[in-house]
Design a protein around this motif. Structure first.
Motif, mmCIF file in Angstrom:
data_model
loop_
_atom_site.group_PDB
_atom_site.id
_atom_site.type_symbol
_atom_site.label_atom_id
_atom_site.label_comp_id
_atom_site.label_asym_id
_atom_site.label_seq_id
_atom_site.Cartn_x
_atom_site.Cartn_y
_atom_site.Cartn_z
ATOM 1 N N ILE A 69 -24.746 -4.107 5.696
ATOM 2 C CA ILE A 69 -23.207 -4.000 5.533
ATOM 3 C C ILE A 69 -22.907 -2.685 6.090
ATOM 4 O O ILE A 69 -22.917 -1.620 5.341
ATOM 5 N N PRO A 70 -21.905 -2.752 7.143
ATOM 6 C CA PRO A 70 -21.453 -1.571 7.931
ATOM 7 C C PRO A 70 -20.313 -0.680 6.988
ATOM 8 O O PRO A 70 -19.838 -1.663 6.175
ATOM 9 N N ALA A 71 -19.889 0.323 7.233
ATOM 10 C CA ALA A 71 -18.768 1.037 6.694
ATOM 11 C C ALA A 71 -18.330 1.873 7.581
ATOM 12 O O ALA A 71 -18.781 1.984 8.947
ATOM 13 N N PRO A 72 -17.265 2.579 7.496
ATOM 14 C CA PRO A 72 -16.532 3.386 8.450
ATOM 15 C C PRO A 72 -17.373 4.699 8.540
ATOM 16 O O PRO A 72 -18.202 5.147 7.891
ATOM 17 N N ASP A 73 -17.417 5.259 9.874
ATOM 18 C CA ASP A 73 -17.979 6.425 10.118
ATOM 19 C C ASP A 73 -17.128 7.192 11.020
ATOM 20 O O ASP A 73 -15.729 7.212 11.069
ATOM 21 N N VAL A 74 -17.497 8.196 12.031
ATOM 22 C CA VAL A 74 -16.697 9.066 12.750
ATOM 23 C C VAL A 74 -15.839 8.100 13.755
ATOM 24 O O VAL A 74 -16.380 7.203 14.476
ATOM 25 N N ASN A 75 -14.630 8.383 13.803
ATOM 26 C CA ASN A 75 -13.645 7.589 14.582
ATOM 27 C C ASN A 75 -13.344 6.260 14.220
ATOM 28 O O ASN A 75 -12.888 5.431 15.248
ATOM 29 N N LEU A 125 -11.634 -0.854 -2.039
ATOM 30 C CA LEU A 125 -11.922 -0.343 -3.204
ATOM 31 C C LEU A 125 -10.931 0.713 -3.245
ATOM 32 O O LEU A 125 -10.842 1.896 -2.280
ATOM 33 N N GLU A 126 -9.862 1.041 -4.623
ATOM 34 C CA GLU A 126 -9.078 2.061 -4.725
ATOM 35 C C GLU A 126 -9.886 3.269 -4.869
ATOM 36 O O GLU A 126 -11.074 3.475 -5.447
ATOM 37 N N GLY A 127 -9.850 4.302 -3.826
ATOM 38 C CA GLY A 127 -10.393 5.573 -3.864
ATOM 39 C C GLY A 127 -11.357 5.569 -2.923
ATOM 40 O O GLY A 127 -12.053 6.756 -2.613
ATOM 41 N N ARG A 128 -11.962 4.273 -2.193
ATOM 42 C CA ARG A 128 -13.047 4.595 -1.205
ATOM 43 C C ARG A 128 -12.709 5.603 -0.211
ATOM 44 O O ARG A 128 -13.510 6.187 0.292
ATOM 45 N N ASN A 129 -11.440 5.586 0.058
ATOM 46 C CA ASN A 129 -11.109 6.713 1.558
ATOM 47 C C ASN A 129 -11.388 8.106 0.901
ATOM 48 O O ASN A 129 -11.696 8.913 1.884
ATOM 49 N N PHE A 181 -11.713 18.018 10.668
ATOM 50 C CA PHE A 181 -10.367 17.712 9.597
ATOM 51 C C PHE A 181 -10.286 16.227 9.603
ATOM 52 O O PHE A 181 -9.006 15.977 9.632
ATOM 53 N N GLY A 182 -11.060 15.350 9.810
ATOM 54 C CA GLY A 182 -10.885 13.895 9.573
ATOM 55 C C GLY A 182 -10.960 13.769 8.041
ATOM 56 O O GLY A 182 -10.551 14.454 7.274
ATOM 57 N N ASN A 183 -11.279 12.417 7.812
ATOM 58 C CA ASN A 183 -11.183 11.812 6.377
ATOM 59 C C ASN A 183 -11.869 12.614 5.408
ATOM 60 O O ASN A 183 -11.507 13.088 4.341
#
Length: 426
Positions: free
Chosen positions: A147-153, A192-196, A228-230
């Motif tokens: 299950i992938p997810a976001p990472d750098v860029n 998901l609400e709040g995942r970011n 100063f990303g996510n």
């Protein structure tokens, strides 16, 4: 001048292996299990063509490394960066195995990405690159497999493209059962609400709990952030809400400082139309990037790339606490110097675990067909991160050891127990 280094003499794989071997020695890890955990299960390298806006075809290289799945499906981010390579992916995948184990999640570890600088491509090109990469990965990913997810860029848009592409390869009756192939999706697409904010919230919370254990609050604490990303933004957002002061920020374009405090929301609004760059922000003064790690502060938060603090600059650090928002931002030689200087390091597998914990809740939400509200999600993440923090803290005090060693012992021991109980096939 590039402020954030993209390469050092010592690789991240060197670091993770040294950390693993040190822990294996200290707990007398079963020799057979040690052999299994010292290597990856699968290393996938893909070359795939994509048509650019001008009609030309470019060939891209993508990676997915699956380290271990003894505790559950592989889990880990995908990054888009020029430095992505198989060795870094192997190191990051191993760290994910330790991170998910420490958090008590039913996951193993994986990592990957594409060797590109996304700033060089249009939105349409990035969409085609992402969809073609997802298609090329095929059955190497899946909601019960990897299950992938976001990472750098990469971000929620990247995950939405991946989910849609993967689901489009399934029959109509199967599509709804594959929505949780990725996490970090937009809320309107099963996210998901709040995942970011979950990773940054976890970084903030572990810092808060550390000072609370010392009988101190965050009020007036000065902190500096690299990246100063996510993660860097949300960490700063929550810390300043508690009265902490953002003194300085560094990214690949600039290093800025304001002795009276940088306005977090103003800097965020400045960076948004500039593809995340902090350069040109009028609410702070630009300084030489070489001065960043030596700034007088209470808390240093490296939230960019790996291997940023090394033997070459660790002696400059004046912070009392380092909270690893990024994965592997301190190499093993640099860490030795920092620990000798009495600096407390909250290790990445604890500090930034809020992200994968949030991903777990998104995966559960999709799997169970539920919908959770923001306050409920944040309570769940707060509770889980706090539980893990107190377990690590307990071992730190009991064994009189540093925080990384304690976190690694707990993580690897859990995996060892699983292997011992189940046995090794055949």
């Amino acid at each position: 001048m590039i402020a954030i280094k993209e390469a050092t003499k010592r690789s991240m794989l060197d670091n993770v292996m040294e950390q693993f071997n040190k822990t294996a020695d200290s707990i007398n890890l079963n020799s057979n299990i040690r052999k299994i955990l010292s290597i990856t299960n699968n290393e996938i390298i893909l070359h795939f063509p994509v048509k650019m806006d001008n009609g030309e075809v470019q060939i891209f290289t993508g990676y997915r490394v699956q380290h271990n799945n003894a505790l559950g499906p592989y889990k880990g981010g995908l990054r888009y960066h020029p430095t992505v390579n198989v060795d870094d992916a192997k190191a990051l995948a191993m760290w994910m195995t330790w991170k998910t184990s420490l958090a008590g999640l039913p996951y193993g570890g994986a990592k990957g990405g594409i060797q590109i600088d996304p700033r060089d491509y249009s939105i349409g090109e990035l969409e085609r690159i992402t969809r073609r990469f997802t298609y090329a990965l095929g059955e190497n990913i899946g909601p019960e497999h990897d299950i992938p997810a976001p990472d750098v860029n990469t971000n929620e848009q990247t995950m939405a493209w991946m989910a849609d592409t993967f689901m489009s390869t399934k029959s109509s009756s199967e599509r709804s059962r594959n929505q949780h192939v990725v996490t970090g999706k937009p809320v309107g697409s099963g996210g998901l609400e709040g995942r970011n904010r979950s990773t940054g919230y976890g970084v903030y919370l572990t810092i808060k709990l550390l000072y609370k254990s010392r009988g101190e609050s965050l009020e007036g604490k000065k902190f500096i952030v690299q990246g100063f990303g996510n993660v860097g933004y949300w960490t700063s957002h929550f810390l300043t809400q508690e009265g902490a002061v953002l003194l300085a920020v560094q990214d690949a374009h600039a290093t800025i400082i304001n002795e009276n405090g940088i306005a977090v929301e103003d800097l965020f609004e400045h960076s948004k139309p500039r593809k995340g760059s902090i350069q040109g922000f009028t609410g702070a003064e630009e300084i030489d990037p070489e001065l960043f790690f030596g700034l007088e502060c209470d808390i240093l938060i490296p939230a960019a790339l790996g291997n940023q603090i090394t033997a070459d600059n660790a002696y400059l650090v004046k912070a009392d606490v380092i909270a690893e928002g990024a994965n592997g931002p301190i190499d093993t030689e640099g860490e030795k110097i920092l620990l000798q200087n009495g600096i407390t390091i909250i290790p990445d597998i604890l500090c930034n675990s809020g992200g994968v914990i949030g991903s777990y809740f998104e995966w559960l939400q999709n799997r169970n067909g539920e919908l959770w509200q923001l306050d409920e999600v944040m309570q769940k993440i707060d509770k889980k991160v706090s539980e893990v923090f107190y377990k690590v803290e307990g071992l730190v005090k009991e064994g009189k050891i540093d925080w990384r060693t304690a976190a690694y012992i707990l993580a690897i021991t859990r995996i060892e127990t699983a292997y011992i109980q189940r046995g090794i096939f055949p």
